[in-house]
Design a protein around this motif. Structure first.
Motif, PDB file in Angstrom:
ATOM      1  N   UNK A 192       4.224   7.077  -7.015  1.00 60.18           N
ATOM      2  CA  UNK A 192       4.176   5.567  -7.148  1.00 60.18           C
ATOM      3  C   UNK A 192       4.276   4.819  -5.527  1.00 60.18           C
ATOM      4  N   UNK A 193       4.028   3.766  -5.640  1.00 59.88           N
ATOM      5  CA  UNK A 193       4.346   2.954  -4.352  1.00 59.88           C
ATOM      6  C   UNK A 193       5.889   2.684  -4.288  1.00 59.88           C
ATOM      7  N   UNK A 194       6.496   2.984  -3.215  1.00 61.15           N
ATOM      8  CA  UNK A 194       7.998   2.832  -3.124  1.00 61.15           C
ATOM      9  C   UNK A 194       8.314   1.436  -3.544  1.00 61.15           C
ATOM     10  N   UNK A 195       7.566   0.805  -2.607  1.00 54.30           N
ATOM     11  CA  UNK A 195       7.967  -0.978  -2.750  1.00 54.30           C
ATOM     12  C   UNK A 195       7.717  -1.363  -4.201  1.00 54.30           C
ATOM     13  N   UNK A 196       6.873  -0.738  -4.940  1.00 55.82           N
ATOM     14  CA  UNK A 196       6.907  -1.262  -6.601  1.00 55.82           C
ATOM     15  C   UNK A 196       8.054  -0.835  -7.099  1.00 55.82           C
ATOM     16  N   UNK A 197       8.816   0.163  -7.040  1.00 57.35           N
ATOM     17  CA  UNK A 197       9.912   0.795  -8.008  1.00 57.35           C
ATOM     18  C   UNK A 197      11.183   0.857  -7.426  1.00 57.35           C
TER      19      UNK A 197
END
Length: 421
Positions: free
Chosen positions: A293-298
Motif C-alpha cells: 500500500x501507499x503508506x500515506x493511505x493507510x
C-alpha cells in the motif's frame, strides 16, 4: 494507476525448482582470480563471491521473465519528482525517449510459495560481472539443458557483449561511466568489468570532475578537457539528493540533469529511477507481488490498530542498495516520517525459504534479474544474493540478505544457472 499483470501458475509445482549447489573449488578459484585480475575485485575485502550457485527451474525463470515483460509493456503515470531531473528529450537515448528504460534490476525473494517481489528499479547493478560469472561456471560444469541467460537459451557470452556494446555505441564511441565518490563505491568492480569487457573505449569518471562549458559537458584528463557525448549514469538519485544536495550544491554539481547540452545523450537517465521504482508496487496485481500500500493511505489504520506494524516493512519509494528501509515500523517511527509518508510504501513482510547446504549453514536467497534494452530488444542476466537468518527478540527472524551482512564463505554474490528439467 493499477498495473494489472496476468499471473501465470507454474505447472508441476515447486519441488526442486530452486536448489543451491556448491561451486567446484577449482571453478570458484577461476572466477575469483578472473575478477581480481580484470575487475580489481578483492574477494572478501568489501564483499564476497558466493561459492554456491542457484539452480533455477526454467519454468520459474520463464514466469519471472513474463512478469518483467509485462512491467515493461505497462502504462504508468510519470509521477512527481524533485527539481532538477526532468530531462530534455534531445538528451535521451532512443529507447528512453520512447518511454522505455535502458537498465533495470528486479529482485525476488525465494520463498516456500515461490517468488515474491521485493523491489525493482531502473538502475544498472552488476550485469557484466554477473554474466561473466555465470558463463565461466556454465562452461566449467558438466550439465545438460542448462543456460546462463533466462530470456534466450541460445545466447552466449559474445552475443551478450554485442548487445551491451550496441546500447552504448549506438550513441557514440566515446562513453563515460559516471558515479559519485567512485573510490568509495562497493560496486566499482562492475565499472571496471564494463570498461574491460565492452568493445568500445569507456572512461570511468567521478561526477565532481564533470563541468559545463559552452553548453557542453566536459571532464578533465591531465591538462586536456574532454567533451562528453554519451553519459552512462550510475548515480543513485537518493545519494545525489540527500548526500550531495543535488542540484543546489553547485560547487559539487557543476551541471544539471534537466538541462539540454549540445551533442549529449544519457544512458539510464536518473529520471527513470523515479518512474520505475517501488512506487509502482502498490498498484501491481500479481501473485508475485505481496500485499502493498501507499503508506500515506493507510497510516491511520496503523494508528487505530487495524493493521499490525509487525507484519509490514516500510520502504522509501526511491531508496536503493538497502537504504531507507524501516524493518521494524512502530508508532515512534511513524512520527519521525509523519510529514513525508507520501514517499513510502508499506509492504507485507516476506518469509524466505531456508536452504540447508553441505557446509551446515542455513541460507536464504534473493534472485535478481537485470535487464538491458536496445531498440526494444530485451536481455536479462540473473544473479543471486545468498544470505542468512538471525533470530531476534521473541523468536522473530531477521533476514540478512545484503552483501555487507554476508561477507563470509558460503554467502554473497552468487551465480545463477537455469535448467530445463
Amino acid at each position: 494507476m493499477n498495473i494489472k499483470i496476468k499471473s501465470s501458475p507454474v505447472i508441476g509445482g515447486l519441488d526442486g525448482a530452486f536448489k543451491l549447489k556448491r561451486i567446484p573449488d577449482q571453478v570458484y578459484r577461476r572466477i575469483s582470480d578472473y575478477f581480481e585480475l580484470n575487475y580489481q575485485f578483492k574477494n572478501g575485502k568489501e564483499m564476497r563471491l558466493g561459492n554456491y550457485y542457484l539452480c533455477l527451474d526454467k519454468k520459474i525463470s520463464d514466469s519471472f521473465v513474463a512478469f518483467i515483460k509485462q512491467i515493461l509493456e505497462s502504462n504508468f503515470s510519470e509521477g512527481v519528482f524533485p527539481e532538477g531531473f526532468k530531462p530534455s528529450n534531445e538528451t535521451l537515448s532512443d529507447d528512453e525517449r520512447k518511454g522505455n528504460f535502458t537498465f533495470g534490476s528486479f529482485d525476488m525473494a525465494v520463498t516456500e510459495k515461490g517468488l515474491q517481489n521485493i523491489e525493482f528499479q531502473a538502475v544498472a547493478t552488476y550485469p557484466i560481472s554477473a554474466a561473466k560469472m555465470n558463463t565461466i561456471l556454465l562452461d566449467s560444469i558438466a550439465e545438460t539443458n542448462a543456460f546462463a541467460f533466462p530470456d534466450d537459451v541460445n545466447m552466449r557470452w559474445n552475443d551478450f557483449i554485442q548487445h551491451y556494446t550496441n546500447i552504448f555505441s549506438s550513441e557514440s564511441n566515446h562513453v563515460v561511466l559516471v558515479d559519485r565518490r567512485i573510490n568509495q563505491q562497493k560496486t566499482k568492480f562492475e565499472f571496471f568489468a564494463t570498461s574491460k569487457e565492452l568493445d568500445i573505449p569507456l572512461k570511468i569518471i567521478d561526477v565532481k570532475d564533470i563541468f559545463e562549458k559552452n553548453n557542453c559537458l566536459y571532464f578533465k584528463e591531465g591538462e586536456k578537457n574532454n567533451k562528453i557525448t554519451t553519459f552512462y549514469n550510475r548515480i543513485l538519485i537518493t545519494e545525489a539528493l540527500y548526500k550531495d544536495n543535488y542540484p543546489y550544491n553547485t560547487n559539487y554539481w557543476k551541471f544539471r540533469f534537466d538541462k539540454k547540452y549540445n551533442d549529449l545523450k544519457y544512458i539510464n537517465h536518473p529520471l527513470k529511477q523515479f518512474q520505475i521504482s517501488k512506487r509502482l508496487c502498490p498498484y501491481i496485481k500479481h501473485n508475485y507481488n505481496p500485499e502493498c500500500y501507499e503508506l500515506s493511505d493507510i497510516k491511520h489504520l496503523f494508528k487505530q490498530g487495524e493493521l499490525d506494524y509487525k507484519k509490514f516493512i516500510w520502504k522509501h519509494k526511491w531508496g536503493a542498495a538497502g537504504s531507507d528501509l524501516i524493518f521494524e515500523p512502530n508508532e515512534k517511527e511513524l512520527k519521525k516520517i509523519e510529514d513525508k509518508t507520501e514517499n513510502y510504501i508499506a509492504q507485507n513482510k516476506i518469509k524466505y525459504k531456508l536452504f540447508k547446504t553441505d557446509d551446515h549453514f542455513e541460507k536464504i536467497v534473493e534472485l535478481r534479474f537485470m535487464t538491458g534494452v536496445f531498440k526494444g530488444k530485451l536481455n536479462i542476466v540473473p544473479m543471486a544474493r545468498v544470505g542468512h537468518v538471525e533470530k531476534g527478540k521473541g523468536g522473530s527472524l531477521n533476514y540478512k540478505i545484503h552483501f555487507s551482512d554476508n561477507n563470509k564463505m558460503g554467502f554473497g554474490f552468487s551465480p545463477v544457472i537455469i535448467f530445463d528439467n
